[in-house]
Write a protein that holds these residues in place. Structure first.
Motif, PDB file in Angstrom:
ATOM      1  N   TRP A   1      29.886   0.651 -27.612  1.00  0.00           N
ATOM      2  CA  TRP A   1      30.627   0.254 -28.823  1.00  0.00           C
ATOM      3  C   TRP A   1      32.018   0.885 -28.891  1.00  0.00           C
ATOM      4  CZ3 TRP A   1      32.227   3.578 -32.751  1.00  0.00           C
ATOM      5  CH2 TRP A   1      32.882   2.951 -33.829  1.00  0.00           C
ATOM      6  N   PRO A   2      32.201   2.200 -28.561  1.00  0.00           N
ATOM      7  CA  PRO A   2      33.555   2.765 -28.644  1.00  0.00           C
ATOM      8  C   PRO A   2      34.572   2.008 -27.798  1.00  0.00           C
ATOM      9  CG  PRO A   2      31.954   4.541 -28.496  1.00  0.00           C
ATOM     10  CD  PRO A   2      31.188   3.260 -28.254  1.00  0.00           C
ATOM     11  N   GLU A   3      34.148   1.477 -26.619  1.00  0.00           N
ATOM     12  CA  GLU A   3      35.084   0.726 -25.787  1.00  0.00           C
ATOM     13  C   GLU A   3      35.532  -0.543 -26.511  1.00  0.00           C
ATOM     14  OE1 GLU A   3      33.062  -0.089 -22.182  1.00  0.00           O
ATOM     15  OE2 GLU A   3      32.908   2.011 -21.554  1.00  0.00           O
TER      16      GLU A   3
ATOM     17  N   ASP B   1      34.460  -8.987 -34.262  1.00  0.00           N
ATOM     18  CA  ASP B   1      33.919  -8.554 -35.563  1.00  0.00           C
ATOM     19  C   ASP B   1      33.249  -9.753 -36.229  1.00  0.00           C
ATOM     20  OD1 ASP B   1      33.360  -7.417 -37.992  1.00  0.00           O
ATOM     21  OD2 ASP B   1      35.438  -7.387 -38.702  1.00  0.00           O
ATOM     22  N   ARG B   2      31.959  -9.896 -36.012  1.00  0.00           N
ATOM     23  CA  ARG B   2      31.258 -11.108 -36.444  1.00  0.00           C
ATOM     24  C   ARG B   2      31.085 -11.186 -37.966  1.00  0.00           C
ATOM     25  NH1 ARG B   2      28.206  -9.299 -31.920  1.00  0.00           N
ATOM     26  NH2 ARG B   2      28.483 -10.627 -30.083  1.00  0.00           N
ATOM     27  N   ASP B   3      30.978 -10.018 -38.635  1.00  0.00           N
ATOM     28  CA  ASP B   3      30.704 -10.063 -40.083  1.00  0.00           C
ATOM     29  C   ASP B   3      31.889  -9.611 -40.943  1.00  0.00           C
ATOM     30  OD1 ASP B   3      30.669  -7.426 -39.423  1.00  0.00           O
ATOM     31  OD2 ASP B   3      28.607  -7.019 -40.054  1.00  0.00           O
TER      32      ASP B   3
ATOM     33  N   ILE C   1      34.240  -3.592 -37.914  1.00  0.00           N
ATOM     34  CA  ILE C   1      33.462  -2.855 -36.900  1.00  0.00           C
ATOM     35  C   ILE C   1      33.097  -3.869 -35.815  1.00  0.00           C
ATOM     36  CG2 ILE C   1      31.401  -1.523 -36.384  1.00  0.00           C
ATOM     37  CD1 ILE C   1      31.432  -0.559 -39.278  1.00  0.00           C
ATOM     38  N   ALA C   2      33.572  -3.607 -34.622  1.00  0.00           N
ATOM     39  CA  ALA C   2      33.395  -4.562 -33.508  1.00  0.00           C
ATOM     40  C   ALA C   2      32.056  -4.347 -32.812  1.00  0.00           C
ATOM     41  CB  ALA C   2      34.542  -4.406 -32.519  1.00  0.00           C
TER      42      ALA C   2
END
Length: 346
Positions: A310-312, A331-333, A337-338
């Motif tokens: 996730w950090p990448e 960022d789907r929602d 937060i990706a």
């Protein structure tokens, strides 16, 4: 000034000419001794504003400072119609100051002496004299007038405060003062100019600062003259300033006194309230930093499957989002937060 510092009724009110300064120079300290205001009038008639203030104050006595050349007989008649009057005058400005002292001060441990030829030093010294329950006497630059000498001899003060440098009150006059009161300790308050002298007086007499400070013009006298009793009521010094900027000695004294209230006497055409120090160079405001340069448009497409953690993914999202939005749809929602399914996501 009177309306802001004195409530009705008053025991005594002092009235002097607003067209010439000498008679009123000694009047400020005398009025302060009587806890009364000093009002100004024109020489030939009672000014309307002064008449109205006297009627509000309802004094039990009015002291007129100066002879009929300063405050006319007709003006005295008008004043006497408001309250019983007593004229204090003399053969000249020095005698008037001495007679004012004699009428009001039965004794005094301290006496202030200033030039009778200029107003600035006596103006700044008035509230200081008032603070120490001292009269203000006048002298010429080169010789101690007989009336002033006689009043010093009568009072026999233990301290004499001379206002101004040798150009205003010479060392010869200082010696004559010492001869009149041999046991008195003489102190001189002076500076490079009138503003520095006023600052010197304020710092010496208010060594621990003052909650209130009065500022009056150093180049015109009427406002400062009437301010002396008001400054005395507020236990405040009087500094001198100008209409366009604050002289450096005044600014220094103001900082030393550290007041919580500054009272500027007179309109903006007479004194400045800006706080700009004379001769200072305005400091240009620091320009804001330039906005960060956005990254170049992405040349490749990403999706969450291109990242191991996730950090990448979040690092790529944060790099491009400010300039281009969620260009990779990571960022789907819409919570910024990706790729929340990747390891390490919050």
């Amino acid at each position: 000034m009177s309306a802001k510092s004195f409530t009705s009724p008053q025991g005594a009110v002092f009235v002097a000419s607003g067209q010439n300064f000498p008679d009123a120079l000694a009047g400020g300290a005398a009025a302060a001794k009587q806890v009364g205001p000093l009002l100004l009038t024109s020489s030939s008639r009672l000014s309307g504003a002064t008449s109205n203030e006297l009627k509000r104050l309802r004094p039990s006595k009015i002291y007129i400072l100066g002879g009929t050349g300063a405050v006319s007989g007709a003006t005295a008649v008008a004043l006497n119609g408001i309250a019983p009057t007593q004229r204090i005058g003399g053969a000249d400005r020095y005698a008037t100051a001495a007679n004012t002292s004699k009428a009001i001060f039965t004794s005094a441990s301290t006496v202030y002496i200033a030039s009778g030829l200029g107003f600035a030093d006596a103006l700044a010294g008035g509230p200081a004299a008032a603070k120490q329950a001292a009269p203000m006497l006048l002298t010429s630059a080169t010789s101690l007038p007989a009336a002033t000498r006689a009043e010093l001899t009568r009072l026999q003060p233990s301290a004499v405060k001379i206002l101004g440098g040798n150009g205003a009150v010479s060392s010869r006059v200082q010696s004559q003062i010492q001869a009149a009161v041999p046991s008195a300790r003489i102190t001189r308050y002076s500076g490079a100019d009138r503003y520095a002298t006023a600052a010197s007086v304020a710092k010496a007499v208010w060594p621990n600062g003052s909650r209130t400070v009065f500022d009056a013009s150093g180049t015109s006298f009427p406002d400062g003259l009437s301010a002396t009793p008001s400054a005395a009521v507020n236990k405040a010094p009087l500094l001198l300033t100008s209409k366009s900027c604050m002289p450096s000695p005044t600014a220094s004294a103001s900082a030393s006194l550290s007041p919580s209230l500054r009272v500027f006497v007179g309109g903006t055409g007479v004194v400045t309230t800006s706080g700009t120090v004379c001769g200072s160079t305005p400091v240009a405001p620091t320009p804001p930093p330039p906005p960060p340069t956005p990254p170049s448009p992405p040349s490749v497409d990403y999706d969450c499957g291109d990242f191991s953690t996730w950090p990448e993914a979040q690092a790529v999202f944060d790099r491009y989002y400010p300039a281009y939005g969620d260009v990779f749809r990571l960022d789907r929602d819409g919570d910024l937060i990706a790729c929340e399914d990747l390891p390490g996501a919050p």
